[in-house]
Design an enzyme around this catalytic site. Structure first.
Site, mmCIF file in Angstrom:
data_model
loop_
_atom_site.group_PDB
_atom_site.id
_atom_site.type_symbol
_atom_site.label_atom_id
_atom_site.label_comp_id
_atom_site.label_asym_id
_atom_site.label_seq_id
_atom_site.Cartn_x
_atom_site.Cartn_y
_atom_site.Cartn_z
ATOM 1 N N HIS A 138 0.808 -0.799 -0.063
ATOM 2 C CA HIS A 138 -0.519 -0.460 -0.099
ATOM 3 C C HIS A 138 1.019 1.599 -0.023
ATOM 4 O O HIS A 138 1.577 2.416 0.747
ATOM 5 C CB HIS A 138 -1.036 -0.021 1.136
ATOM 6 C CG HIS A 138 -2.520 -0.932 0.867
ATOM 7 N ND1 HIS A 138 -3.102 -0.360 -0.018
ATOM 8 C CD2 HIS A 138 -2.590 -2.390 1.330
ATOM 9 C CE1 HIS A 138 -4.094 -0.778 0.404
ATOM 10 N NE2 HIS A 138 -3.812 -1.645 0.796
ATOM 11 N N TYR A 186 -7.099 9.384 -17.443
ATOM 12 C CA TYR A 186 -7.618 10.226 -16.299
ATOM 13 C C TYR A 186 -8.561 11.743 -16.404
ATOM 14 O O TYR A 186 -7.680 12.390 -17.079
ATOM 15 C CB TYR A 186 -7.509 9.809 -15.404
ATOM 16 C CG TYR A 186 -7.847 8.803 -14.769
ATOM 17 C CD1 TYR A 186 -7.667 7.262 -15.395
ATOM 18 C CD2 TYR A 186 -7.155 8.566 -13.322
ATOM 19 C CE1 TYR A 186 -7.773 6.143 -14.731
ATOM 20 C CE2 TYR A 186 -6.444 7.406 -12.996
ATOM 21 C CZ TYR A 186 -7.433 6.268 -13.825
ATOM 22 O OH TYR A 186 -7.041 4.446 -12.673
ATOM 23 N N GLU A 206 -0.156 7.338 11.762
ATOM 24 C CA GLU A 206 -1.321 7.134 11.841
ATOM 25 C C GLU A 206 -1.526 7.995 12.901
ATOM 26 O O GLU A 206 -3.373 8.355 12.771
ATOM 27 C CB GLU A 206 -1.785 5.789 12.462
ATOM 28 C CG GLU A 206 -0.911 4.745 11.857
ATOM 29 C CD GLU A 206 -0.758 2.921 12.380
ATOM 30 O OE1 GLU A 206 -0.767 2.443 13.770
ATOM 31 O OE2 GLU A 206 -1.235 1.961 11.692
#
Ligand SMILES: [Zn+2]
Ligand SMILES: [Zn+2]
Length: 450
Positions: A136, A339, A415
């Protein structure tokens, strides 16, 4: 304590001032904030699990299963398999009102993780014929975890919601595998913005080089449209010692490469918008004394308006074709439109920016320059008013040069930004519903980047 907690909130809507009473949206937002804070550990755990088990675009099977199970546990109507592996949850509020969509992308990338984390990804796969790790490396794991959290927060206040929330978990933002359709485009094609019809859509992207606590956005063209091109120059093969008896595609290709540089520097109105024309690969020949038959180049185009996009396409064709012709060669030009521009509806952006400012503090919400990266959230924004913003995910005090960019093996996210991310999605939803209830929310495109 911020101003909003003290005295409620004032929204400035293009001259129109709406006083939001503390007793209405204010208490819902305050209740949601408490829930979001209490969910922090859970969201971090989800993110670590997703991070350790990343899946490539259109292959997000486990990711989708985890999301669907969570949304079902919240009592939502859940659809799976939308646009291959996409998951859509519908949360009906206790009161009538607009349909707000919140979107998170789910896919990982063919990058081998180098960060030393207890939840580091060891996943491996074959991609384009090469063995690679999966990671990721764009932070989509954080998007999924935050939206799962936001779903739980919004479900906890469902009786007070003045409208419906559609949670869109989207596959393959980074592009579908060769030969497959995917991403936002495919979800829209399969009706994700209908039944019920979405009035506005919000989405965020984490940023590894912006400090935690900071939110960045831009009205109008925010991220570039991306197209790819391929040019084949066909000459005439001959002995390297006798160039006059052939047509040299290498010299011709070199002239085309230089010609392409003049599109941005000489043709585009640079004071309107930036643009990029990059040659990413150029291949020709096999041996020192052979002038080959052809030369092939591929590259990427980034633009911020339909006019600039059309101009760049036209000039690539003219430059390649005419330079080749002047050399006695032939150019075959192919341009693949990918895109569109990520275009924040200006009026919707004006309406919603105060929500982010009230939440994060005015000094922490900043305008960002347009970015030449692309994002397929743009397809949603072609259909309905949409607002896409950036959430800081870099540890406070860290130097930007020391924070690894997205798509690299050292990419990392702090985080501690998740609570703000969750709250921002929830506040945008509730505040938009409040504006719709007052009859002032933007529900149709006021301009578009098409
Ligand atoms: Zn990415
Ligand atoms: Zn991304």
């Amino acid at each position: 304590m911020n101003r909003y907690q003290l005295c409620g909130r004032v929204l400035l809507l293009g001259g129109l001032t709406v006083q939001t009473a503390f007793g209405q949206t204010g208490t819902v937002n305050a209740r949601m904030d408490k829930t979001a804070e209490s969910l922090e550990k859970k969201v971090v755990a989800w993110r670590r699990d997703l991070h350790q088990h990343p899946e490539l675009g259109n292959r997000e099977f486990q990711t989708a299963a985890k999301i669907a199970a969570h949304l079902q546990s919240l009592g939502m109507e859940v659809k799976t398999g939308v646009g291959k592996t996409g998951v859509v949850g519908l949360l009906k509020g206790g009161k009538p009102g607009p349909v707000v969509a919140l979107r998170a992308d789910m896919d990982g990338l063919p990058v081998t993780e180098r960060v030393d984390l207890p939840f580091k990804s060891d996943a491996r796969t074959e991609y384009n014929g090469q063995q690679t790790g999966v990671m990721h490396a764009c932070g989509h794991d954080t998007h999924v975890a935050m939206l799962m959290g936001a779903a739980e927060v919004l479900a906890s206040v469902r009786n007070d919601l003045r409208g419906t929330v559609k949670f869109i978990f989207q596959p393959a933002e980074e592009g579908a595998p060769a030969g497959e359709e995917g991403g936002a485009y495919l979800m829209i094609k399969e009706g994700v913005l209908e039944n019920p019809k979405v009035d506005a859509i919000f989405g965020l992207h984490i940023n590894s080089q912006t400090e935690v606590g900071t939110i960045k956005y831009r009205p109008g063209a925010t991220m570039a449209a991306v197209d790819e091109y391929a040019i084949k120059i066909k000459g005439k093969q001959t002995h390297g010692a006798a160039p006059w008896s052939g047509v040299d595609p290498i010299v011709t290709a070199a002239q085309v490469v230089m010609g392409l540089q003049t599109i941005v520097s000489r043709n585009l109105t640079l004071t309107d918008n930036a643009a990029v024309v990059t040659v990413g690969a150029l291949h020709s020949g096999i041996r020192q004394n052979i002038i080959p038959e052809d030369a092939n180049m591929i590259g990427t185009i980034r633009t911020f308006s339909p006019e600039a996009q059309q101009l760049v396409h036209r000039r690539i064709n003219e430059i390649a074709t005419n330079i080749a012709e002047s050399a006695g060669a032939k150019a075959d030009v192919k341009i693949n439109v990918m895109y569109p521009v990520t275009y924040n509806d200006p009026k919707l952006t004006d309406q919603m920016a105060p929500t982010l400012e009230a939440l994060a503090g005015k000094n922490n919400v900043k305008l960002t320059p347009a970015q030449t990266g692309a994002e397929d959230f743009s397809f949603f924004q072609q259909k309905v008013p949409g607002f896409f913003y950036f959430l800081g995910g870099m540890t406070k005090g860290k130097k930007v040069e020391e924070a690894a960019p997205h798509h690299t093996p050292d990419f990392q996210i702090d985080e501690s930004c998740f609570v703000l991310g969750m709250k921002s999605l929830c506040h945008l939803t509730v505040d938009y519903m409040e504006l719709a209830n007052k009859g002032v929310a933007v529900k149709e495109l006021t301009a578009s980047g098409k």
